[in-house]
Design a protein around this motif. Structure first.
Motif, PDB file in Angstrom:
ATOM      1  N   PHE A 143       2.025   7.816   0.340  1.00  0.00           N
ATOM      2  CA  PHE A 143       1.411   8.162   1.614  1.00  0.00           C
ATOM      3  C   PHE A 143       2.367   8.916   2.535  1.00  0.00           C
ATOM      4  O   PHE A 143       1.920   9.663   3.410  1.00  0.00           O
ATOM      5  CB  PHE A 143       0.907   6.892   2.311  1.00  0.00           C
ATOM      6  N   ALA A 159      -4.112   0.648   3.809  1.00  0.00           N
ATOM      7  CA  ALA A 159      -3.879   2.095   3.744  1.00  0.00           C
ATOM      8  C   ALA A 159      -4.732   2.826   4.772  1.00  0.00           C
ATOM      9  O   ALA A 159      -4.266   3.778   5.421  1.00  0.00           O
ATOM     10  CB  ALA A 159      -4.182   2.598   2.336  1.00  0.00           C
ATOM     11  N   ALA A 190       0.831  -1.207   0.000  1.00  0.00           N
ATOM     12  CA  ALA A 190       0.000   0.000   0.000  1.00  0.00           C
ATOM     13  C   ALA A 190       0.865   1.257   0.000  1.00  0.00           C
ATOM     14  O   ALA A 190       0.582   2.219  -0.724  1.00  0.00           O
ATOM     15  CB  ALA A 190      -0.928  -0.005   1.221  1.00  0.00           C
ATOM     16  N   GLN A 210      -6.568  -1.424   0.297  1.00  0.00           N
ATOM     17  CA  GLN A 210      -7.342  -0.277   0.750  1.00  0.00           C
ATOM     18  C   GLN A 210      -7.489  -0.291   2.275  1.00  0.00           C
ATOM     19  O   GLN A 210      -7.375   0.753   2.929  1.00  0.00           O
ATOM     20  CB  GLN A 210      -8.713  -0.284   0.081  1.00  0.00           C
ATOM     21  N   GLU A 245      -8.102   4.423  -7.375  1.00  0.00           N
ATOM     22  CA  GLU A 245      -7.061   3.948  -8.282  1.00  0.00           C
ATOM     23  C   GLU A 245      -6.722   2.479  -8.093  1.00  0.00           C
ATOM     24  O   GLU A 245      -6.318   1.812  -9.040  1.00  0.00           O
ATOM     25  CB  GLU A 245      -5.792   4.798  -8.080  1.00  0.00           C
ATOM     26  N   SER A 246      -6.883   1.969  -6.862  1.00  0.00           N
ATOM     27  CA  SER A 246      -6.500   0.582  -6.599  1.00  0.00           C
ATOM     28  C   SER A 246      -7.556  -0.420  -7.030  1.00  0.00           C
ATOM     29  O   SER A 246      -7.314  -1.634  -6.991  1.00  0.00           O
ATOM     30  CB  SER A 246      -6.206   0.400  -5.104  1.00  0.00           C
ATOM     31  N   THR A 284      -1.130  15.805  -7.018  1.00  0.00           N
ATOM     32  CA  THR A 284      -0.877  14.740  -6.051  1.00  0.00           C
ATOM     33  C   THR A 284       0.017  15.206  -4.918  1.00  0.00           C
ATOM     34  O   THR A 284      -0.158  14.801  -3.764  1.00  0.00           O
ATOM     35  CB  THR A 284      -0.227  13.539  -6.764  1.00  0.00           C
ATOM     36  N   GLY A 315      -5.736  11.641  -0.188  1.00  0.00           N
ATOM     37  CA  GLY A 315      -4.878  10.613  -0.766  1.00  0.00           C
ATOM     38  C   GLY A 315      -5.481   9.235  -0.641  1.00  0.00           C
ATOM     39  O   GLY A 315      -5.411   8.425  -1.567  1.00  0.00           O
ATOM     40  N   LEU A 316      -6.102   8.957   0.501  1.00  0.00           N
ATOM     41  CA  LEU A 316      -6.755   7.662   0.679  1.00  0.00           C
ATOM     42  C   LEU A 316      -7.935   7.521  -0.262  1.00  0.00           C
ATOM     43  O   LEU A 316      -8.144   6.454  -0.859  1.00  0.00           O
ATOM     44  CB  LEU A 316      -7.217   7.509   2.127  1.00  0.00           C
ATOM     45  N   PHE A 349      -6.617   6.803  -3.616  1.00  0.00           N
ATOM     46  CA  PHE A 349      -6.040   5.458  -3.666  1.00  0.00           C
ATOM     47  C   PHE A 349      -7.132   4.402  -3.789  1.00  0.00           C
ATOM     48  O   PHE A 349      -6.962   3.410  -4.513  1.00  0.00           O
ATOM     49  CB  PHE A 349      -5.208   5.216  -2.415  1.00  0.00           C
ATOM     50  N   ALA A 390       2.312   1.686  -3.438  1.00  0.00           N
ATOM     51  CA  ALA A 390       1.354   1.988  -4.508  1.00  0.00           C
ATOM     52  C   ALA A 390       0.975   3.463  -4.544  1.00  0.00           C
ATOM     53  O   ALA A 390       0.550   3.974  -5.595  1.00  0.00           O
ATOM     54  CB  ALA A 390       0.092   1.132  -4.345  1.00  0.00           C
ATOM     55  N   ALA A 391       1.107   4.178  -3.432  1.00  0.00           N
ATOM     56  CA  ALA A 391       0.745   5.604  -3.378  1.00  0.00           C
ATOM     57  C   ALA A 391       1.708   6.317  -2.436  1.00  0.00           C
ATOM     58  O   ALA A 391       2.203   5.709  -1.486  1.00  0.00           O
ATOM     59  CB  ALA A 391      -0.694   5.781  -2.902  1.00  0.00           C
TER      60      ALA A 391
END
Length: 272
Positions: free
Chosen positions: A64, A242, A58, A239, A231-232, A216, A224-225, A228, A61-62
């Motif tokens: 955070f 995160a 997680a 998810q 996008e996920s 971003t 952001g969550l 995400f 992938a982003a």
């Protein structure tokens, strides 16, 4: 009869507590599941094997870490700014004498009746006209004053005898020196409670940041969550991982200082 009523009351409290806590517990459990377990029907309550790698995936992938840094900066500066304006405004309303003070206080109380969503459009237009969209200033400036916390602190300051202020003035102490050396130390519990609640509110903010940020790099953890999750796609376990990462710091902060928060709210005798 009294015993039956007590059993019913305890049972009701336990039921409501379970309904409140269960979503969080399931979020933590699902964050350790595989994709099949997280999306299975009926859903699994516990993972067969804890997959701690979900948290690493997680985070990979982003960004955070960037979201968390933005949130700490914005929440921290907003908290400090709000404390400064609140202290000065509450001191003026409680200790100073000036015309129309009661009218001003009444207008501030009336402002509490205005829904936040109505003020958002005015604030957004102001920020846009100033050319501050997608900047830290856009995220911080509208939160540098709070009518609620001014009235909150006023409620506390009214319990401090006015003789302290009069004695300080007689001894040559100016207003700012009185605030720094006397009022703030005597209001530590209320200010500490305000600081924690302000920081938590900033950490959880969602509506305003999503309106004034476009890139971003300027997202906060809530936005952001949300991005995400979109996008996920179907990666439910990522998810949940995160979400756990974002919620955990605030829970730790509250667990460490919850007694101070409750004491501050109780001493002031005011509820939000």
């Amino acid at each position: 009869m009294r015993r039956a009523g007590r059993v019913f009351a305890y049972g009701f409290v336990l039921l409501m507590t379970g309904m409140t806590v269960f979503p969080f517990l399931y979020m933590v459990s699902a964050s350790l599941m595989s994709f099949q377990e997280a999306t299975g029907v009926p859903p699994a309550m516990l993972p067969a094997h804890a997959r701690w790698s979900n948290f690493g995936e997680a985070l990979h992938a982003a960004p955070f870490a960037r979201y968390a840094a933005n949130t700490v900066i914005v929440s921290g500066l907003s908290t400090v700014g709000t404390l400064a304006t609140t202290i000065l405004a509450a001191f003026a309303l409680v200790r100073l004498r000036f015309r129309f003070k009661r009218l001003l206080t009444g207008m501030m109380v009336a402002l509490l009746m205005v829904p936040y969503e109505i003020l958002v459009f005015t604030n957004y237009r102001t920020i846009a006209q100033l050319g501050l969209l997608d900047t830290y200033a856009a995220l911080i400036l509208p939160s540098l004053a709070s009518v609620f916390y001014i009235l909150y602190l006023c409620q506390y300051l009214t319990a401090i005898p006015d003789t302290y202020y009069k004695a300080a003035i007689v001894n040559g102490c100016g207003d700012l020196e009185y605030i720094w050396r006397i009022m703030i130390p005597m209001s530590r519990s209320a200010l500490f409670t305000m600081a924690l609640l302000l920081f938590i509110s900033g950490w959880n903010s969602f509506l305003w940041p999503i309106l004034v940020t476009n890139t971003t790099d300027m997202r906060l953890v809530g936005n952001g969550l949300s991005a995400f999750v979109t996008e996920s796609g179907t990666a439910v376990q990522l998810q949940m991982a995160a979400s756990t990462i974002i919620v955990l710091p605030i829970l730790i902060l509250y667990a460490v200082f919850h007694r101070r928060i409750i004491e501050g709210v109780h001493v002031n005798g005011i509820k939000r």
